[in-house]
Write an enzyme that holds these catalytic residues in place. Structure first.
Site, PDB file in Angstrom:
ATOM      1  N   HIS A  63      -9.542   1.070  -1.382  1.00  0.00           N
ATOM      2  CA  HIS A  63      -9.496   1.715  -0.075  1.00  0.00           C
ATOM      3  C   HIS A  63     -10.905   1.660   0.521  1.00  0.00           C
ATOM      4  O   HIS A  63     -11.876   2.067  -0.134  1.00  0.00           O
ATOM      5  CB  HIS A  63      -9.079   3.174  -0.212  1.00  0.00           C
ATOM      6  CG  HIS A  63      -7.622   3.372  -0.506  1.00  0.00           C
ATOM      7  ND1 HIS A  63      -6.972   2.706  -1.507  1.00  0.00           N
ATOM      8  CD2 HIS A  63      -6.695   4.179   0.089  1.00  0.00           C
ATOM      9  CE1 HIS A  63      -5.700   3.096  -1.530  1.00  0.00           C
ATOM     10  NE2 HIS A  63      -5.507   3.981  -0.567  1.00  0.00           N
ATOM     11  N   HIS A 102       1.407   4.807  -2.393  1.00  0.00           N
ATOM     12  CA  HIS A 102       1.066   5.710  -3.491  1.00  0.00           C
ATOM     13  C   HIS A 102       2.352   6.383  -3.950  1.00  0.00           C
ATOM     14  O   HIS A 102       2.973   7.127  -3.176  1.00  0.00           O
ATOM     15  CB  HIS A 102       0.058   6.761  -3.025  1.00  0.00           C
ATOM     16  CG  HIS A 102      -1.216   6.173  -2.528  1.00  0.00           C
ATOM     17  ND1 HIS A 102      -2.287   5.910  -3.354  1.00  0.00           N
ATOM     18  CD2 HIS A 102      -1.595   5.768  -1.290  1.00  0.00           C
ATOM     19  CE1 HIS A 102      -3.265   5.378  -2.645  1.00  0.00           C
ATOM     20  NE2 HIS A 102      -2.872   5.278  -1.383  1.00  0.00           N
ATOM     21  N   HIS A 147       0.868  -1.188   0.000  1.00  0.00           N
ATOM     22  CA  HIS A 147       0.000   0.000   0.000  1.00  0.00           C
ATOM     23  C   HIS A 147       0.899   1.230   0.000  1.00  0.00           C
ATOM     24  O   HIS A 147       1.264   1.767   1.039  1.00  0.00           O
ATOM     25  CB  HIS A 147      -0.902  -0.019   1.240  1.00  0.00           C
ATOM     26  CG  HIS A 147      -1.936   1.060   1.272  1.00  0.00           C
ATOM     27  ND1 HIS A 147      -3.140   0.919   1.923  1.00  0.00           N
ATOM     28  CD2 HIS A 147      -1.960   2.325   0.767  1.00  0.00           C
ATOM     29  CE1 HIS A 147      -3.850   2.027   1.813  1.00  0.00           C
ATOM     30  NE2 HIS A 147      -3.134   2.895   1.111  1.00  0.00           N
ATOM     31  N   ASP A 179       1.669   7.059   2.176  1.00  0.00           N
ATOM     32  CA  ASP A 179       2.268   8.245   1.543  1.00  0.00           C
ATOM     33  C   ASP A 179       3.433   8.708   2.414  1.00  0.00           C
ATOM     34  O   ASP A 179       3.318   9.692   3.163  1.00  0.00           O
ATOM     35  CB  ASP A 179       1.228   9.361   1.406  1.00  0.00           C
ATOM     36  CG  ASP A 179       0.046   8.944   0.557  1.00  0.00           C
ATOM     37  OD1 ASP A 179       0.144   9.037  -0.672  1.00  0.00           O
ATOM     38  OD2 ASP A 179      -0.979   8.513   1.133  1.00  0.00           O
ATOM     39  N   GLU A 229     -11.307   3.384   6.115  1.00  0.00           N
ATOM     40  CA  GLU A 229     -10.325   4.260   6.770  1.00  0.00           C
ATOM     41  C   GLU A 229     -11.114   5.376   7.458  1.00  0.00           C
ATOM     42  O   GLU A 229     -11.226   5.409   8.675  1.00  0.00           O
ATOM     43  CB  GLU A 229      -9.350   4.842   5.749  1.00  0.00           C
ATOM     44  CG  GLU A 229      -8.333   5.799   6.358  1.00  0.00           C
ATOM     45  CD  GLU A 229      -7.519   6.545   5.304  1.00  0.00           C
ATOM     46  OE1 GLU A 229      -6.485   7.117   5.684  1.00  0.00           O
ATOM     47  OE2 GLU A 229      -7.918   6.576   4.115  1.00  0.00           O
TER      48      GLU A 229
END
Length: 344
Positions: free
Chosen positions: A200, A22, A20, A282, A203
């Site tokens: 996703h 980005h 996971h 990220d 979250e």
């Protein structure tokens, strides 16, 4: 050497996969400014230090506003190559031996950057990283859920000529108000084309979004999935089916999904028998790559060495790789654990 130092050294050398990530979220401020200067682009921050100072978020949307601002400077194939190779260089120092990289083509094609420019830059870096660092990789194309399904369909069509180098499609961006069901037809088409699917869910969005991802998008993995604990039937299903969750601890803390790392649900998810993996999401924005995420959950949740090994094993079990590749990585992990124990 203290127990904490021994554990940190153990985690540093642990073979692991990241599922996971980005790639646009690995854009470190210094590289952002170098590429902006190279492309004669203006951004609203005066220095890399000013960008870092802006990395304080109260929610996902505030983060995305800065995230998309930084992405504006990515224009050429060499920009996407440099961005991706910088990520590989960083994780090569953390013994990440396999990674599955998300990219958001709509972030770039909406600015007039051709799809081919984006994917070719990323893919070339993946090939070079395997030669240079021995890191294997897969590429996952994500749809931006705050845009409409028609835009996602158009992006999927653009991806078809590159199907041999894109393993799966995913769904990211602002979760609230954009349920997975919005993209059911797009994901049906993607599966018909032979793509695997991830999304996703859970979250910031409710547990119901995880049900939709499973039942409507038929995902092989759920990205995040924290809020599955709010639904005992969902927890049982995830435990029974072993659908992996790609959890991102430091991201959850930075985006205020959890207020304190000691409150993170990762240990509870594991105790319920869910296949949990640890990832960075990220990392340039959230203060840590995979190693730092492993360290955070180990220290704040008091995970044992055996639990840390389980997380690493899960990362390979959940990867989109062949059985032979999986067994090779698992053997690498077992050998590392054995050798570390003998030396310590």
């Amino acid at each position: 050497m203290t127990d904490n130092q021994t554990m940190e050294r153990f985690i540093a050398g642990l073979p692991k996969a990241e599922l996971h990530l980005h790639i646009e979220g690995s854009f470190e401020p210094d590289l952002m400014f170098r590429i902006a200067e190279r492309n004669h682009c203006k951004i609203k921050y005066a220095s890399a230090e000013e960008v870092r100072a802006a990395y304080r978020f109260n929610n996902l949307q505030e983060f995305l506003d800065i995230y998309y601002e930084g992405a504006q400077v990515l224009l050429k194939e060499e920009d996407f190559y440099d961005l991706t190779m910088a990520y590989f260089t960083r994780i090569s120092e953390q013994n990440v031996v396999h990674t599955e990289i998300f990219f958001d083509p709509q972030t770039h094609t909406s600015r007039g950057v051709p799809f081919a420019v984006v994917i070719n830059g990323i893919h070339r870096a993946c090939r070079d990283a395997e030669s240079r660092f021995g890191i294997s990789s897969r590429i996952i194309m994500c749809f931006l859920r705050h845009l409409d399904a028609a835009s996602a369909f158009a992006t999927l069509e653009e991806a078809i000529p590159f199907k041999s180098i894109i393993s799966a499609v995913g769904l990211d961006s602002s979760e609230q108000g954009h349920p997975p069901s919005k993209f059911k037809a797009v994901f049906d088409r993607a599966r018909d084309l032979g793509f695997l699917t991830v999304a996703h869910a859970g979250e910031e969005g409710p547990a119901d979004y995880i049900w939709e991802a499973l039942d409507l998008l038929k995902v092989s993995r759920v990205d995040h999935g924290n809020r599955s604990l709010e639904d005992s039937n969902l927890v049982k299903r995830l435990a029974d089916t072993k659908v992996p969750l790609t959890v991102c601890p430091l991201s959850n803390l930075k985006l205020c999904v959890v207020k304190d790392m000691r409150e993170h649900p990762l240990r509870t998810l594991m105790e319920h028998g869910l296949m949990v993996t640890v990832n960075s999401d990220d990392p340039a924005y959230f203060g840590g790559y995979v190693h730092e995420n492993y360290l955070a959950v180990q220290q704040y949740l008091q995970l044992t060495k055996e639990e840390i090994v389980q997380l690493a094993e899960n990362s390979f079990m959940a990867s989109f790789i062949s059985d032979a590749e999986r067994e090779r990585f698992l053997n690498m992990l077992r050998e590392y654990v054995k050798t570390f124990a003998e030396k310590n």
